[in-house]
Write a protein that holds these residues in place. Structure first.
Motif, PDB file in Angstrom:
ATOM      1  N   GLU A   9     -17.519  -3.753  -4.585  1.00  0.00           N
ATOM      2  CA  GLU A   9     -17.415  -4.798  -5.816  1.00  0.00           C
ATOM      3  C   GLU A   9     -16.296  -3.958  -6.580  1.00  0.00           C
ATOM      4  O   GLU A   9     -15.952  -5.093  -7.771  1.00  0.00           O
ATOM      5  CB  GLU A   9     -18.787  -4.811  -6.864  1.00  0.00           C
ATOM      6  N   LYS A  10     -16.022  -2.733  -6.796  1.00  0.00           N
ATOM      7  CA  LYS A  10     -15.203  -2.069  -7.098  1.00  0.00           C
ATOM      8  C   LYS A  10     -13.481  -1.770  -6.786  1.00  0.00           C
ATOM      9  O   LYS A  10     -14.354  -1.798  -5.326  1.00  0.00           O
ATOM     10  CB  LYS A  10     -15.206  -0.380  -8.002  1.00  0.00           C
ATOM     11  N   GLY A  11     -12.756  -2.213  -7.188  1.00  0.00           N
ATOM     12  CA  GLY A  11     -11.398  -1.752  -6.611  1.00  0.00           C
ATOM     13  C   GLY A  11     -10.547  -2.595  -7.304  1.00  0.00           C
ATOM     14  O   GLY A  11     -10.129  -3.420  -8.626  1.00  0.00           O
ATOM     15  N   LEU A  12      -9.110  -2.940  -6.236  1.00  0.00           N
ATOM     16  CA  LEU A  12      -8.285  -4.151  -6.420  1.00  0.00           C
ATOM     17  C   LEU A  12      -8.200  -4.893  -5.964  1.00  0.00           C
ATOM     18  O   LEU A  12      -8.889  -4.772  -4.613  1.00  0.00           O
ATOM     19  CB  LEU A  12      -6.993  -3.735  -6.629  1.00  0.00           C
ATOM     20  N   GLU A  13      -7.587  -6.367  -6.510  1.00  0.00           N
ATOM     21  CA  GLU A  13      -7.724  -7.319  -6.370  1.00  0.00           C
ATOM     22  C   GLU A  13      -6.343  -7.640  -4.757  1.00  0.00           C
ATOM     23  O   GLU A  13      -5.232  -7.546  -6.106  1.00  0.00           O
ATOM     24  CB  GLU A  13      -7.942  -8.168  -6.421  1.00  0.00           C
ATOM     25  N   GLY A  14      -6.360  -7.666  -3.870  1.00  0.00           N
ATOM     26  CA  GLY A  14      -5.138  -7.877  -3.489  1.00  0.00           C
ATOM     27  C   GLY A  14      -4.239  -9.196  -2.367  1.00  0.00           C
ATOM     28  O   GLY A  14      -5.401  -9.689  -1.975  1.00  0.00           O
ATOM     29  N   VAL A  15      -3.443  -9.571  -2.824  1.00  0.00           N
ATOM     30  CA  VAL A  15      -2.737 -10.689  -2.956  1.00  0.00           C
ATOM     31  C   VAL A  15      -2.085 -10.585  -2.325  1.00  0.00           C
ATOM     32  O   VAL A  15      -0.469  -9.949  -2.262  1.00  0.00           O
ATOM     33  CB  VAL A  15      -2.643 -11.851  -4.050  1.00  0.00           C
ATOM     34  N   TYR A  16      -1.720 -10.280  -0.093  1.00  0.00           N
ATOM     35  CA  TYR A  16      -0.660 -10.836   0.974  1.00  0.00           C
ATOM     36  C   TYR A  16      -0.602 -11.564   0.691  1.00  0.00           C
ATOM     37  O   TYR A  16      -0.526 -12.842   0.951  1.00  0.00           O
ATOM     38  CB  TYR A  16      -1.563  -9.890   1.785  1.00  0.00           C
ATOM     39  N   ARG A  17       0.959 -11.825   0.256  1.00  0.00           N
ATOM     40  CA  ARG A  17       2.543 -13.060   1.312  1.00  0.00           C
ATOM     41  C   ARG A  17       3.308 -12.279   2.286  1.00  0.00           C
ATOM     42  O   ARG A  17       3.307 -11.211   2.190  1.00  0.00           O
ATOM     43  CB  ARG A  17       2.500 -13.517  -0.185  1.00  0.00           C
ATOM     44  N   HIS A  18       4.024 -13.201   2.465  1.00  0.00           N
ATOM     45  CA  HIS A  18       5.062 -13.097   3.155  1.00  0.00           C
ATOM     46  C   HIS A  18       6.668 -12.774   2.449  1.00  0.00           C
ATOM     47  O   HIS A  18       7.246 -12.624   3.393  1.00  0.00           O
ATOM     48  CB  HIS A  18       5.097 -13.857   4.628  1.00  0.00           C
ATOM     49  N   PHE A  27      -1.987 -15.097   3.005  1.00  0.00           N
ATOM     50  CA  PHE A  27      -1.936 -15.747   3.723  1.00  0.00           C
ATOM     51  C   PHE A  27      -3.705 -14.102   3.621  1.00  0.00           C
ATOM     52  O   PHE A  27      -4.001 -14.527   4.300  1.00  0.00           O
ATOM     53  CB  PHE A  27      -1.438 -15.452   4.858  1.00  0.00           C
ATOM     54  N   LEU A  28      -3.615 -13.429   2.809  1.00  0.00           N
ATOM     55  CA  LEU A  28      -5.442 -13.330   2.536  1.00  0.00           C
ATOM     56  C   LEU A  28      -5.114 -12.670   1.433  1.00  0.00           C
ATOM     57  O   LEU A  28      -4.267 -12.354   0.324  1.00  0.00           O
ATOM     58  CB  LEU A  28      -4.502 -11.418   4.075  1.00  0.00           C
ATOM     59  N   VAL A  29      -6.927 -12.636   1.163  1.00  0.00           N
ATOM     60  CA  VAL A  29      -6.830 -12.411  -0.814  1.00  0.00           C
ATOM     61  C   VAL A  29      -8.054 -11.455  -0.048  1.00  0.00           C
ATOM     62  O   VAL A  29      -8.984 -11.985  -0.265  1.00  0.00           O
ATOM     63  CB  VAL A  29      -7.348 -13.264  -1.311  1.00  0.00           C
ATOM     64  N   ARG A  30      -8.136 -10.670  -0.500  1.00  0.00           N
ATOM     65  CA  ARG A  30      -9.625  -9.088  -0.460  1.00  0.00           C
ATOM     66  C   ARG A  30      -8.856  -8.642  -1.272  1.00  0.00           C
ATOM     67  O   ARG A  30      -8.466  -8.023  -2.719  1.00  0.00           O
ATOM     68  CB  ARG A  30      -8.829  -8.950   0.892  1.00  0.00           C
ATOM     69  N   THR A  47       6.738  -8.386  10.293  1.00  0.00           N
ATOM     70  CA  THR A  47       7.358  -9.244   8.844  1.00  0.00           C
ATOM     71  C   THR A  47       7.499  -9.216   7.572  1.00  0.00           C
ATOM     72  O   THR A  47       6.569  -8.605   7.417  1.00  0.00           O
ATOM     73  CB  THR A  47       6.471 -11.003   8.890  1.00  0.00           C
ATOM     74  N   PRO A  48       8.493  -9.925   6.921  1.00  0.00           N
ATOM     75  CA  PRO A  48       8.327  -9.444   5.774  1.00  0.00           C
ATOM     76  C   PRO A  48       7.214  -9.220   5.000  1.00  0.00           C
ATOM     77  O   PRO A  48       6.208 -10.526   5.172  1.00  0.00           O
ATOM     78  CB  PRO A  48       9.092 -10.154   4.669  1.00  0.00           C
ATOM     79  N   LEU A  49       6.290  -8.772   4.258  1.00  0.00           N
ATOM     80  CA  LEU A  49       5.546  -8.490   4.030  1.00  0.00           C
ATOM     81  C   LEU A  49       5.319  -8.253   2.086  1.00  0.00           C
ATOM     82  O   LEU A  49       6.193  -7.022   1.396  1.00  0.00           O
ATOM     83  CB  LEU A  49       4.502  -7.200   4.114  1.00  0.00           C
ATOM     84  N   SER A  50       4.512  -8.982   0.760  1.00  0.00           N
ATOM     85  CA  SER A  50       4.594  -8.587  -0.578  1.00  0.00           C
ATOM     86  C   SER A  50       3.213  -8.890  -1.092  1.00  0.00           C
ATOM     87  O   SER A  50       2.482  -8.940  -0.417  1.00  0.00           O
ATOM     88  CB  SER A  50       5.225  -9.794  -0.810  1.00  0.00           C
ATOM     89  N   ILE A  51       2.881  -7.622  -1.470  1.00  0.00           N
ATOM     90  CA  ILE A  51       1.451  -7.845  -2.060  1.00  0.00           C
ATOM     91  C   ILE A  51       1.607  -6.861  -3.216  1.00  0.00           C
ATOM     92  O   ILE A  51       1.738  -6.598  -4.098  1.00  0.00           O
ATOM     93  CB  ILE A  51       0.318  -5.900  -1.458  1.00  0.00           C
ATOM     94  N   HIS A  52       0.465  -8.108  -3.806  1.00  0.00           N
ATOM     95  CA  HIS A  52       0.331  -7.793  -5.299  1.00  0.00           C
ATOM     96  C   HIS A  52      -1.015  -7.240  -5.666  1.00  0.00           C
ATOM     97  O   HIS A  52      -2.191  -7.977  -5.330  1.00  0.00           O
ATOM     98  CB  HIS A  52       0.433  -9.006  -6.014  1.00  0.00           C
ATOM     99  N   TRP A  53      -1.498  -6.035  -5.999  1.00  0.00           N
ATOM    100  CA  TRP A  53      -2.757  -5.589  -6.356  1.00  0.00           C
ATOM    101  C   TRP A  53      -2.756  -5.586  -8.331  1.00  0.00           C
ATOM    102  O   TRP A  53      -2.192  -5.088  -8.912  1.00  0.00           O
ATOM    103  CB  TRP A  53      -3.202  -4.702  -6.250  1.00  0.00           C
ATOM    104  N   THR A  54      -4.500  -6.409  -8.154  1.00  0.00           N
ATOM    105  CA  THR A  54      -4.391  -6.294 -10.115  1.00  0.00           C
ATOM    106  C   THR A  54      -5.486  -5.647 -10.040  1.00  0.00           C
ATOM    107  O   THR A  54      -6.656  -6.317  -8.741  1.00  0.00           O
ATOM    108  CB  THR A  54      -4.233  -7.765 -10.064  1.00  0.00           C
ATOM    109  N   GLY A  55      -5.996  -5.188 -11.318  1.00  0.00           N
ATOM    110  CA  GLY A  55      -7.382  -5.065 -11.415  1.00  0.00           C
ATOM    111  C   GLY A  55      -7.572  -4.260 -12.998  1.00  0.00           C
ATOM    112  O   GLY A  55      -6.755  -3.835 -13.516  1.00  0.00           O
ATOM    113  N   GLN A  56      -9.007  -3.556 -13.048  1.00  0.00           N
ATOM    114  CA  GLN A  56      -9.000  -2.876 -14.168  1.00  0.00           C
ATOM    115  C   GLN A  56      -8.796  -1.380 -13.647  1.00  0.00           C
ATOM    116  O   GLN A  56      -9.018  -1.315 -13.038  1.00  0.00           O
ATOM    117  CB  GLN A  56      -9.821  -3.651 -14.844  1.00  0.00           C
ATOM    118  N   PHE A  57      -9.091  -0.285 -14.872  1.00  0.00           N
ATOM    119  CA  PHE A  57      -9.773   0.637 -14.840  1.00  0.00           C
ATOM    120  C   PHE A  57     -10.066   1.646 -16.146  1.00  0.00           C
ATOM    121  O   PHE A  57      -9.245   1.225 -17.252  1.00  0.00           O
ATOM    122  CB  PHE A  57      -7.901   2.153 -13.810  1.00  0.00           C
ATOM    123  N   LYS A  58     -10.355   2.978 -15.676  1.00  0.00           N
ATOM    124  CA  LYS A  58     -11.293   3.418 -16.743  1.00  0.00           C
ATOM    125  C   LYS A  58     -10.708   4.161 -17.412  1.00  0.00           C
ATOM    126  O   LYS A  58     -10.481   5.018 -16.263  1.00  0.00           O
ATOM    127  CB  LYS A  58     -12.803   2.723 -16.720  1.00  0.00           C
TER     128      LYS A  58
END
Length: 145
Positions: A9-18, A27-30, A47-58
C-alpha cells in the motif's frame, strides 16, 4: 524483528504513457512499492515511454537530503521534491535540498525514447548516511486508491 519486505500500500503511483507531457491517456497506472527494477516485458517497451511517479516520503530528521536516479544514458529524468528546485531533464537526474522532518511530496518523471530493456533505480542519501542507497519502501506514504 524479521523484515517482511515492502508494504504494497506504500510507495509511489506510476502513470505510464507512450508520450511525454501528460496529454495522452495512460496505458497503465499502478503502485510501485519502490523503484529498483529492470523491465523488458512492460506493455509498450520498445516504443517511447514516459512514466511519472508521485507520492509522499517521510524525512526522519531535518537536514540535507540528496536523491538521484540510476537510468540508462539513452533515457532522461527529472526529480522534484515539494515542487522546489526543479531541474531540466537529464540522463543523470539529481535533487538535493534542506528538508524539515516530516512528510514531503516526491515527483520523478522518466522518459525513454524506446529501449527494448531499461533499468530504473531511485536512490537517496539522507543526513547521516555515508552513501546512496535505494530509497526504501518504509519511508513512502500510502498510495491513494
Amino acid at each position: 524483528e524479521k523484515s517482511r519486505g515492502p508494504v504494497l500500500e506504500k510507495g509511489l503511483e506510476g502513470v505510464y504513457r507512450h508520450t511525454p507531457g501528460g496529454k495522452e491517456k495512460p496505458f497503465l497506472v499502478r503502485r510501485d512499492p519502490l523503484l529498483n527494477f529492470n523491465f523488458r516485458d512492460l506493455p509498450g517497451t520498445g516504443t517511447p515511454l514516459s512514466i511519472h511517479w508521485t507520492g509522499q516520503f517521510k524525512a526522519a530528521q531535518d537536514g540535507l537530503y540528496r536523491m538521484g536516479a540510476l537510468i540508462p544514458l539513452t533515457t532522461s529524468g527529472q526529480i522534484e521534491v515539494d515542487q522546489k528546485n526543479p531541474r531540466s531533464f537529464t540522463n543523470s537526474p539529481y535533487w538535493e535540498g534542506e528538508l524539515k522532518k516530516g512528510w514531503h511530496r516526491l515527483d520523478f518523471e522518466y522518459q525513454d525514447p524506446g529501449s527494448a530493456v531499461t533499468k530504473v533505480s531511485l536512490l537517496w542519501k539522507p543526513p547521516g548516511q555515508n552513501q546512496f542507497d535505494c530509497m526504501p519502501n518504509d519511508v513512502f506514504g500510502k498510495i491513494r486508491n
